[in-house]
Design an enzyme around this catalytic site. Structure first.
Site, mmCIF file in Angstrom:
data_model
loop_
_atom_site.group_PDB
_atom_site.id
_atom_site.type_symbol
_atom_site.label_atom_id
_atom_site.label_comp_id
_atom_site.label_asym_id
_atom_site.label_seq_id
_atom_site.Cartn_x
_atom_site.Cartn_y
_atom_site.Cartn_z
ATOM 1 N N GLY A 16 0.804 -1.216 0.000
ATOM 2 C CA GLY A 16 0.000 0.000 0.000
ATOM 3 C C GLY A 16 0.840 1.271 0.000
ATOM 4 N N ASP A 54 5.894 -4.347 14.785
ATOM 5 C CA ASP A 54 4.459 -4.216 15.034
ATOM 6 C C ASP A 54 4.312 -2.989 15.929
ATOM 7 O OD1 ASP A 54 1.899 -4.301 16.212
ATOM 8 O OD2 ASP A 54 1.793 -6.480 15.977
ATOM 9 N N VAL A 55 3.639 -1.959 15.437
ATOM 10 C CA VAL A 55 3.622 -0.686 16.177
ATOM 11 C C VAL A 55 2.836 -0.783 17.479
ATOM 12 C CG1 VAL A 55 3.965 0.732 14.106
ATOM 13 C CG2 VAL A 55 1.619 0.269 14.914
ATOM 14 N N ASN A 77 3.106 5.456 9.079
ATOM 15 C CA ASN A 77 2.091 5.113 8.069
ATOM 16 C C ASN A 77 1.211 3.933 8.453
ATOM 17 O OD1 ASN A 77 1.114 4.636 5.080
ATOM 18 N ND2 ASN A 77 2.120 2.725 5.677
ATOM 19 N N TYR A 142 -13.052 3.957 12.926
ATOM 20 C CA TYR A 142 -11.757 4.274 12.285
ATOM 21 C C TYR A 142 -11.548 5.791 12.285
ATOM 22 C CZ TYR A 142 -8.571 4.924 8.243
ATOM 23 O OH TYR A 142 -7.543 5.316 7.403
ATOM 24 N N THR A 176 -5.710 1.013 -2.338
ATOM 25 C CA THR A 176 -4.828 0.035 -1.669
ATOM 26 C C THR A 176 -5.710 -1.101 -1.147
ATOM 27 O OG1 THR A 176 -5.087 0.997 0.518
ATOM 28 C CG2 THR A 176 -3.323 1.919 -0.868
HETATM 29 N N1 LIG Z 1 -6.249 3.720 1.415
HETATM 30 C C1 LIG Z 1 -6.986 4.727 1.825
HETATM 31 O O1 LIG Z 1 -8.033 5.041 1.230
HETATM 32 C C2 LIG Z 1 -6.558 5.547 3.022
HETATM 33 C C3 LIG Z 1 -7.234 6.762 3.251
HETATM 34 C C4 LIG Z 1 -6.863 7.529 4.339
HETATM 35 C C5 LIG Z 1 -5.833 7.119 5.157
HETATM 36 N N2 LIG Z 1 -5.207 5.934 4.922
HETATM 37 C C6 LIG Z 1 -4.135 5.546 5.828
HETATM 38 O O2 LIG Z 1 -2.963 5.334 5.065
HETATM 39 C C7 LIG Z 1 -2.092 4.432 5.763
HETATM 40 C C8 LIG Z 1 -1.678 3.325 4.818
HETATM 41 O O3 LIG Z 1 -2.846 2.570 4.500
HETATM 42 P P1 LIG Z 1 -2.995 1.718 3.170
HETATM 43 O O4 LIG Z 1 -4.101 2.326 2.417
HETATM 44 O O5 LIG Z 1 -1.677 1.523 2.528
HETATM 45 O O6 LIG Z 1 -3.548 0.381 3.826
HETATM 46 P P2 LIG Z 1 -3.148 -1.153 3.669
HETATM 47 O O7 LIG Z 1 -2.874 -1.456 2.259
HETATM 48 O O8 LIG Z 1 -4.214 -1.886 4.397
HETATM 49 O O9 LIG Z 1 -1.768 -1.244 4.480
HETATM 50 C C9 LIG Z 1 -1.757 -1.091 5.874
HETATM 51 C C10 LIG Z 1 -0.324 -1.253 6.344
HETATM 52 O O10 LIG Z 1 -0.287 -1.050 7.764
HETATM 53 C C11 LIG Z 1 0.347 -2.189 8.328
HETATM 54 N N3 LIG Z 1 -0.083 -2.444 9.691
HETATM 55 C C12 LIG Z 1 -1.336 -2.689 10.166
HETATM 56 N N4 LIG Z 1 -1.300 -2.912 11.491
HETATM 57 C C13 LIG Z 1 -0.001 -2.813 11.854
HETATM 58 C C14 LIG Z 1 0.688 -2.935 13.073
HETATM 59 N N5 LIG Z 1 0.052 -3.252 14.225
HETATM 60 N N6 LIG Z 1 2.044 -2.754 13.092
HETATM 61 C C15 LIG Z 1 2.707 -2.460 11.956
HETATM 62 N N7 LIG Z 1 2.119 -2.346 10.754
HETATM 63 C C16 LIG Z 1 0.776 -2.522 10.711
HETATM 64 C C17 LIG Z 1 -0.005 -3.340 7.409
HETATM 65 O O11 LIG Z 1 0.870 -4.420 7.653
HETATM 66 P P3 LIG Z 1 0.418 -5.977 7.413
HETATM 67 O O12 LIG Z 1 0.687 -6.265 5.965
HETATM 68 O O13 LIG Z 1 1.279 -6.734 8.350
HETATM 69 O O14 LIG Z 1 -1.053 -6.065 7.747
HETATM 70 C C18 LIG Z 1 0.214 -2.660 6.070
HETATM 71 O O15 LIG Z 1 1.572 -2.581 5.765
HETATM 72 C C19 LIG Z 1 -2.886 3.947 6.972
HETATM 73 O O16 LIG Z 1 -2.534 4.695 8.114
HETATM 74 C C20 LIG Z 1 -4.316 4.243 6.577
HETATM 75 O O17 LIG Z 1 -5.166 4.362 7.695
HETATM 76 C C21 LIG Z 1 -5.540 5.151 3.868
#
Ligand SMILES: NC(=O)c1ccc[n+]([C@@H]2O[C@H](COP(=O)([O-])OP(=O)(O)OC[C@H]3O[C@@H](n4cnc5c(N)ncnc54)[C@H](OP(=O)(O)O)[C@@H]3O)[C@@H](O)[C@H]2O)c1
Length: 229
Positions: A16, A54-55, A77, A142, A176
């Site tokens: 992502g 793991d955060v 992130n 969330y 993502t």
């Molecule tokens: N995509 C959107 O529309 C969107 C919109 C607004 C904000 N965001 C934010 O953008 C950031 C990236 O999200 P994304 O869209 O790339 O989501 P994603 O594809 O679901 O990726 C989430 C990432 O966070 C990691 N993660 C989850 N829990 C964790 C933990 N306890 N310790 C360490 N890593 C952990 C996951 O690791 P694993 O592979 O191990 O699960 C993965 O690498 C997040 O903060 C999300 O809330 C996303």
């Protein structure tokens, strides 16, 4: 904070937006990029150093800070969305969102800030969400966790001034895994991250990375969030 020649760490860098951040930091000339993930073996990006993190595990966060030493840039992130509803969703899911999106991000800041303070420089980019600013079915718990993340950045900016940049990233729907079940227009992750890093390098503290973020921010003084149903 300029990326060129910096030492940076990205949490949740295996997929992502986190993977995009790590890749684009390298493209922008970072001297070293630590790509942190719960399963470091899932990091497949050439040129980075993979570390396990793991955060939600403070011991792992502290160990990562010792491994990295003095980081110039910390991209906070890692994030989790359960799509639990506030009124009748699973409380474990709701707690998990706060654990990852607020307490996890805060642990990361607390582990990396002392070395930045010692050197009098450094920058955090904390990934929040437009969901901090609106109510929307299935994203409200969330959203509460991302509002906490946004407020955290506002407070840290005061506590870490002067010298340390604290930027909050506000973004809407982006293509993502997190959004794979949602049928909605989505930003391209590469474009979103490039926009975010441009503003981060310019020292912008509240990064409105897409039209949704800009519209929501402009509508904050309305009685209801502009996109609220
Ligand atoms: N995509 C959107 O529309 C969107 C919109 C607004 C904000 N965001 C934010 O953008 C950031 C990236 O999200 P994304 O869209 O790339 O989501 P994603 O594809 O679901 O990726 C989430 C990432 O966070 C990691 N993660 C989850 N829990 C964790 C933990 N306890 N310790 C360490 N890593 C952990 C996951 O690791 P694993 O592979 O191990 O699960 C993965 O690498 C997040 O903060 C999300 O809330 C996303």
């Amino acid at each position: 904070m300029k990326v060129d020649n910096s030492v940076a760490i990205v949490t949740g860098a295996n997929r992502g937006l986190g993977r995009q951040f790590a890749a684009q930091l390298l493209d922008r000339g970072a001297a070293k990029v630590y790509a942190a993930a719960r399963r470091p073996e899932s990091i497949d990006l050439p040129g980075v150093e993979a570390i396990g993190l793991d955060v939600t595990e403070p011991d792992q966060v502290d160990a990562a800070a010792r491994t990295v030493g003095a980081a110039d840039i910390v991209i906070n992130n890692a994030g989790f969305s359960s799509f639990a509803r506030l009124v009748d969703g699973d409380m474990d899911d709701i707690r998990r969102e706060i654990d990852v999106n607020y307490f996890g991000a805060l642990h990361v800041v607390r582990a990396f800030a002392p070395a930045m303070r010692e050197r009098g420089r450094g920058a955090f980019l904390n990934v929040s969400s437009v969901m901090a600013w609106l109510g929307y079915e299935h994203s409200n718990s969330y959203g509460a966790s991302k509002a906490a993340n946004w407020a955290m950045s506002n407070g840290l900016r005061e506590e870490l001034a002067p010298g340390i940049q604290v930027s909050s990233l506000l973004l809407g729907s982006t293509d993502t895994d997190m959004m794979k079940g949602i049928d909605a227009p989505k930003n391209r992750p590469d474009v979103l991250v490039s926009t975010a890093l441009d503003q981060f390098e310019d020292g912008v503290v509240e990064i409105l990375a897409d039209e949704a973020a800009r519209a929501l921010k402009a509508g904050l003084s309305d009685d209801r969030g502009r996109f609220a149903k």
